[in-house]
Scaffold this active site. Sequence first.
Site, PDB file in Angstrom:
ATOM      1  CG  ASN A   9      -1.795   1.214   1.298  1.00 28.36           C
ATOM      2  OD1 ASN A   9      -1.864   1.983   0.337  1.00 28.36           O
ATOM      3  ND2 ASN A   9      -2.473   1.405   2.412  1.00 28.36           N
ATOM      4  CD1 TRP A  10       3.795   1.049  -2.670  1.00 30.90           C
ATOM      5  CD2 TRP A  10       3.785   2.052  -4.672  1.00 30.90           C
ATOM      6  NE1 TRP A  10       4.592   0.297  -3.509  1.00 30.90           N
ATOM      7  CE2 TRP A  10       4.608   0.894  -4.749  1.00 30.90           C
ATOM      8  CE3 TRP A  10       3.629   2.833  -5.813  1.00 30.90           C
ATOM      9  CZ2 TRP A  10       5.268   0.515  -5.926  1.00 30.90           C
ATOM     10  CZ3 TRP A  10       4.291   2.453  -6.989  1.00 30.90           C
ATOM     11  CH2 TRP A  10       5.098   1.310  -7.031  1.00 30.90           C
ATOM     12  CE  LYS A  11      -0.243   3.428   4.678  1.00 30.64           C
ATOM     13  NZ  LYS A  11      -0.522   3.598   6.077  1.00 30.64           N
ATOM     14  CG  HIS A  97      -6.203   1.567   4.648  1.00 29.49           C
ATOM     15  ND1 HIS A  97      -5.872   2.527   5.586  1.00 29.49           N
ATOM     16  CD2 HIS A  97      -5.129   0.750   4.537  1.00 29.49           C
ATOM     17  CE1 HIS A  97      -4.640   2.299   6.015  1.00 29.49           C
ATOM     18  NE2 HIS A  97      -4.165   1.223   5.387  1.00 29.49           N
ATOM     19  CD  GLU A  99      -3.648   5.295   6.356  1.00 29.69           C
ATOM     20  OE1 GLU A  99      -3.557   5.410   5.127  1.00 29.69           O
ATOM     21  OE2 GLU A  99      -2.758   4.786   7.072  1.00 29.69           O
ATOM     22  CD  GLU A 169      -4.065  -2.900   6.937  1.00 26.72           C
ATOM     23  OE1 GLU A 169      -2.910  -3.083   6.541  1.00 26.72           O
ATOM     24  OE2 GLU A 169      -4.721  -1.887   6.685  1.00 26.72           O
ATOM     25  N   GLY A 175       1.551   1.982  10.790  1.00 28.66           N
ATOM     26  CA  GLY A 175       2.460   3.126  10.715  1.00 28.66           C
ATOM     27  C   GLY A 175       3.060   3.522  12.051  1.00 28.66           C
ATOM     28  CB  SER A 215       4.478  -1.971  12.037  1.00 28.36           C
ATOM     29  OG  SER A 215       3.973  -0.658  12.261  1.00 28.36           O
ATOM     30  N   GLY A 236       2.438  -1.142   4.381  1.00 33.64           N
ATOM     31  CA  GLY A 236       2.512   0.277   4.047  1.00 33.64           C
ATOM     32  C   GLY A 236       3.958   0.727   3.912  1.00 33.64           C
ATOM     33  N   GLY A 237       4.493   1.332   4.971  1.00 31.23           N
ATOM     34  CA  GLY A 237       5.816   1.963   4.931  1.00 31.23           C
ATOM     35  C   GLY A 237       6.905   1.103   4.294  1.00 31.23           C
TER      36      GLY A 237
HETATM   37  C1  PEP Z   1      -1.232  -0.030   5.845  1.00 29.20           C
HETATM   38  O1  PEP Z   1      -1.213   1.109   5.453  1.00 29.20           O
HETATM   39  O2  PEP Z   1      -2.123  -0.796   5.470  1.00 29.20           O
HETATM   40  C2  PEP Z   1      -0.177  -0.465   6.768  1.00 29.20           C
HETATM   41  C3  PEP Z   1      -0.286  -1.640   7.322  1.00 29.20           C
HETATM   42  O3  PEP Z   1       0.845   0.422   6.989  1.00 29.20           O
HETATM   43  P1  PEP Z   1       2.233   0.095   7.757  1.00 29.20           P
HETATM   44  O4  PEP Z   1       2.775  -1.179   7.171  1.00 29.20           O
HETATM   45  O5  PEP Z   1       3.113   1.277   7.461  1.00 29.20           O
HETATM   46  O6  PEP Z   1       1.917  -0.061   9.205  1.00 29.20           O
END
Ligand code: PEP
Length: 253
Positions: A9-11, A97, A99, A169, A175, A215, A236-237
Amino acid sequence: MRTQIAAANWKMNLTLPQAEALLQQLIEAPIQLHEHQQVVLAVPAPYLHRMVQLLNGKPGFQVAAQNCYAQKSGAFTGETSVEMLVSIGVTHVVIGHSERREYFLESNQLLAQKVSIALEYGLTPIFCCGEPLAIREANTQNEWVAKQLQESLYHMSADQLKKVVIAYEPIWAIGTGKTASSEQAQDIHAFIRSQLSHQYGASLAAEIPVLYGGSVKASNAAELFHQTDVDGGLVGGASLQAVEFTAIIQALK
Ligand code: PEP
């Protein structure tokens, strides 16, 4: 074996040249996918078509939108329909998601509509669920997630549900650098599967990929992914760095 998925997930990150460079590094990385393994890249909307073109049908690699609208077409300025996504070769869409739930106030009911329309047009929904910290601290995460599943997924027939991917999640792990322990992840993934089993039967529940997100990094992916009911991750990150994400893909079981 159930499909195992490493989803990125590049957001809202990267310029187009940066996105192209990252994709190129992934294309060239020493990744050997087995038949039951997939890489799904949820990229920013303006780059979807370009990423599909650059991948050029690379086996096992697919492109996802990070969101879609719940209506087929019409006067919805700024929104993207599932038909548009399908027409450019996108195969998956992330729905719900945390967010989107938090900043854009997407309700379980709206998400139910998005799941339905995605399936109607042949897009695979990656349906996200998961609890905030206060719910985890009160130890009521199972009830929370059960309600999310019930209100957004259970209107579907078994035939429809078997095309859905679920991503658990926990919001407190997204994050934040905090990851659910592999035991916490396995417990709630098993709970999700038991809920699906109760609603749709054990054999269908056994087919649905349930990804963990929060994470995930190269250093913890293997332990998480090796849990019985964890079928990969939504990342994500760590998905913004080719070397790190490549290692995460290589940790799939
Ligand atoms: C996400 O955005 O779905 C996510 C899990 O982010 P991260 O891996 O950065 O926690």
